[in-house]
Design an enzyme around this catalytic site. Structure first.
Site, PDB file in Angstrom:
ATOM      1  N   HIS A 207       0.792  -1.233   0.000  1.00 56.03           N
ATOM      2  CA  HIS A 207       0.000   0.000   0.000  1.00 56.03           C
ATOM      3  C   HIS A 207       0.824   1.283   0.000  1.00 56.03           C
ATOM      4  O   HIS A 207       0.264   2.374  -0.069  1.00 56.03           O
ATOM      5  CB  HIS A 207      -0.937   0.034   1.209  1.00 56.03           C
ATOM      6  CG  HIS A 207      -0.225   0.381   2.479  1.00 56.03           C
ATOM      7  ND1 HIS A 207       0.457  -0.545   3.221  1.00 56.03           N
ATOM      8  CD2 HIS A 207      -0.060   1.560   3.122  1.00 56.03           C
ATOM      9  CE1 HIS A 207       0.994   0.039   4.267  1.00 56.03           C
ATOM     10  NE2 HIS A 207       0.712   1.331   4.239  1.00 56.03           N
TER      11      HIS A 207
HETATM   12  C1  UD1 Z   1      -1.841   5.468   6.162  1.00 54.10           C
HETATM   13  C2  UD1 Z   1      -0.565   5.939   6.817  1.00 54.10           C
HETATM   14  C3  UD1 Z   1       0.494   4.859   6.705  1.00 54.10           C
HETATM   15  C4  UD1 Z   1      -0.010   3.516   7.195  1.00 54.10           C
HETATM   16  C5  UD1 Z   1      -1.304   3.184   6.485  1.00 54.10           C
HETATM   17  C6  UD1 Z   1      -1.883   1.865   6.938  1.00 54.10           C
HETATM   18  C7  UD1 Z   1      -0.094   8.360   6.704  1.00 54.10           C
HETATM   19  C8  UD1 Z   1       0.726   9.373   6.048  1.00 54.10           C
HETATM   20  N1  UD1 Z   1      -0.033   7.132   6.159  1.00 54.10           N
HETATM   21  O1  UD1 Z   1      -1.608   5.349   4.777  1.00 54.10           O
HETATM   22  O2  UD1 Z   1       1.618   5.234   7.472  1.00 54.10           O
HETATM   23  O3  UD1 Z   1       0.952   2.514   6.962  1.00 54.10           O
HETATM   24  O4  UD1 Z   1      -2.226   4.231   6.709  1.00 54.10           O
HETATM   25  O5  UD1 Z   1      -3.071   1.567   6.296  1.00 54.10           O
HETATM   26  O6  UD1 Z   1      -0.761   8.642   7.680  1.00 54.10           O
HETATM   27  N2  UD1 Z   1      -9.169   5.058   2.462  1.00 54.10           N
HETATM   28  C9  UD1 Z   1     -10.377   4.395   2.403  1.00 54.10           C
HETATM   29  N3  UD1 Z   1     -10.883   3.908   3.563  1.00 54.10           N
HETATM   30  C10 UD1 Z   1     -10.255   4.064   4.757  1.00 54.10           C
HETATM   31  C11 UD1 Z   1      -9.026   4.719   4.777  1.00 54.10           C
HETATM   32  C12 UD1 Z   1      -8.496   5.203   3.631  1.00 54.10           C
HETATM   33  O7  UD1 Z   1     -10.974   4.257   1.353  1.00 54.10           O
HETATM   34  O8  UD1 Z   1     -10.784   3.609   5.793  1.00 54.10           O
HETATM   35  C13 UD1 Z   1      -8.589   5.613   1.233  1.00 54.10           C
HETATM   36  C14 UD1 Z   1      -8.428   7.118   1.334  1.00 54.10           C
HETATM   37  O9  UD1 Z   1      -9.545   7.740   0.851  1.00 54.10           O
HETATM   38  C15 UD1 Z   1      -7.198   7.396   0.517  1.00 54.10           C
HETATM   39  C16 UD1 Z   1      -6.426   6.115   0.595  1.00 54.10           C
HETATM   40  O10 UD1 Z   1      -7.292   5.094   1.066  1.00 54.10           O
HETATM   41  O11 UD1 Z   1      -7.530   7.627  -0.821  1.00 54.10           O
HETATM   42  C17 UD1 Z   1      -5.250   6.265   1.502  1.00 54.10           C
HETATM   43  O12 UD1 Z   1      -5.620   6.596   2.850  1.00 54.10           O
HETATM   44  P1  UD1 Z   1      -4.680   7.520   3.753  1.00 54.10           P
HETATM   45  O13 UD1 Z   1      -5.212   7.593   5.125  1.00 54.10           O
HETATM   46  O14 UD1 Z   1      -4.402   8.764   3.032  1.00 54.10           O
HETATM   47  O15 UD1 Z   1      -3.281   6.813   3.791  1.00 54.10           O
HETATM   48  P2  UD1 Z   1      -2.823   5.286   3.758  1.00 54.10           P
HETATM   49  O16 UD1 Z   1      -2.242   5.005   2.415  1.00 54.10           O
HETATM   50  O17 UD1 Z   1      -3.884   4.370   4.275  1.00 54.10           O
END
Ligand code: UD1
Length: 363
Positions: A207
């Site tokens: 991811h």
């Molecule tokens: C975040 C953390 C990372 C961790 C990871 C574990 C930061 C900078 N990054 O990255 O350190 O390893 O979480 O999962 O804080 N999304 C959903 N549903 C959710 C959560 C996220 O659809 O419940 C989508 C968001 O809309 C976004 C993408 O997933 O487009 C990424 O989510 P985001 O929280 O930005 O960062 P992660 O890549 O999950």
């Protein structure tokens, strides 16, 4: 009565705060421990299932932040968390790990002169392109108590000039959770549900922006999966970020019946899968540690790790981000070239007890 607020935001935070919450119960006559969920991760499968699996209470405060750019996410958490701090006036804020919620809440608290404890301090990948690295460095800089999981963390903080009195080598709270729940996880039906046999499948998670945000890298990922699935079943719970990008680039992962794609998996089911896997291919931070603790083979598809003890002492092999090399290493591993490992110091299930003991004497 003293008041402590611990912050959770994203999936890797929940298993770190659960043992801390439990350990604070010993001090319940003198310390109230409350949990604030920023809502950085909000899907049922990225968040709620962890509260259930880890027997965490419903968060006392929920900020409902959700997705956004880094600036938006961080700023929104700060604005909402500030209101909670002004209302609750806690004596201490605890943040864990390196996600955006970690820096946002530590920064908000320190500006209000509220003491901050950072659990999992001192880890460094030395890669400033990783958002988590920026979060780690800044959080450590403004924290009052820094709790370290491995010796590299002690050295890093020393080099950065952090005074010794602030730093405590207490072990790994994520391993506390693993230790607490591995028995219970054995009764998870996940292996049966996915039609897996112990020791005969590869578990994959991917991811990181550096691995899943570019089309070229994602295409190599598809090739890697295709190649490994010729040899073994491969289980891949797909993170929302990865799923979105695969869809955007029109890449199809369902290559053959050996490739098992799932939604994100709950905690108990996931540690059951780790325990039973023959090999793990990952770019996660935490899974490098969990596999080392359980003695499971792990190949990390990154150029750096902030958790070098998993390579020096544990079963982790850091292969870089060239997926052709990863393919070669995976196939060699499946042919018997395995890495022996042992358990790092103080990864004994008692980290949260040590942390709460230190904090109960300081606040
Ligand atoms: C975040 C953390 C990372 C961790 C990871 C574990 C930061 C900078 N990054 O990255 O350190 O390893 O979480 O999962 O804080 N999304 C959903 N549903 C959710 C959560 C996220 O659809 O419940 C989508 C968001 O809309 C976004 C993408 O997933 O487009 C990424 O989510 P985001 O929280 O930005 O960062 P992660 O890549 O999950």
């Amino acid at each position: 009565m003293k008041k402590v607020i611990s912050v959770v935001g994203a999936r890797p935070n929940f298993m770190k705060v659960a043992p801390i919450h439990k350990a604070f119960q010993k001090y319940k006559n003198s310390i109230t421990h409350l949990i604030c969920h920023t809502g950085q991760h909000y899907d049922e499968k990225m968040s709620k299932v962890f509260f259930d699996d880890l027997e965490l209470p419903k968060p006392h405060f929920y900020l409902g932040i959700g997705s956004g750019s880094h600036a938006e996410q961080t700023a929104k958490v700060m604005m909402e968390f500030e209101k909670i701090l002004l209302q609750e006036k806690p004596d201490l804020v605890i943040v864990v790990g390196d996600v955006n919620s970690t820096i946002a809440c530590s920064l908000t608290a320190s500006k209000l002169h509220i003491k901050v404890a950072h659990v999992e301090a001192g880890l460094r990948s030395f890669d400033m392109k990783m958002p988590e690295e920026i979060n780690r460095i800044l959080t450590d800089r403004i924290s009052d108590f820094l709790f370290v999981t491995e010796k590299s963390g002690l050295e890093n903080l020393k080099h950065e000039g952090v005074p010794d009195e602030k730093v405590f080598f207490t072990g790994n709270v994520m391993i506390d959770s693993l230790n607490n729940y591995i028995e219970k996880a054995k009764s998870s039906p996940v292996m049966k549900e996915l039609g897996l046999e112990p020791g005969k499948f590869v578990l994959m998670t991917m991811h990181r922006p550096s691995n899943v945000d570019s089309e070229t890298q994602l295409k190599s990922l598809v090739n890697l999966i295709s190649s490994v699935s010729q040899k073994r079943k491969i289980v891949f719970p797909v993170h929302p970020r990865t799923r979105k990008n695969l869809e955007n680039f029109n890449l199809i992962l369902q290559l053959n019946s050996n490739v098992i794609l799932t939604d994100p998996i709950g905690y108990l089911d996931f540690i059951n899968l780790i325990k039973n896997a023959e090999l793990i291919l990952t770019d996660s931070g935490g899974i490098q540690e969990e596999s080392t603790f359980l003695g499971i083979q792990c190949i990390t598809l990154r150029t750096t790790t902030e958790r070098p003890v998993t390579v020096d002492v544990g079963t982790n092999l850091l292969i870089g981000d060239d997926f052709n090399l990863a393919e070669k290493a995976a196939l060699e591993n499946l042919n018997g070239k395995i890495k022996k490992g042992s358990i790092p110091d103080l990864w004994d299930g008692k980290a949260a007890e040590r942390i709460t003991e230190v904090l109960s004497g300081k606040i």
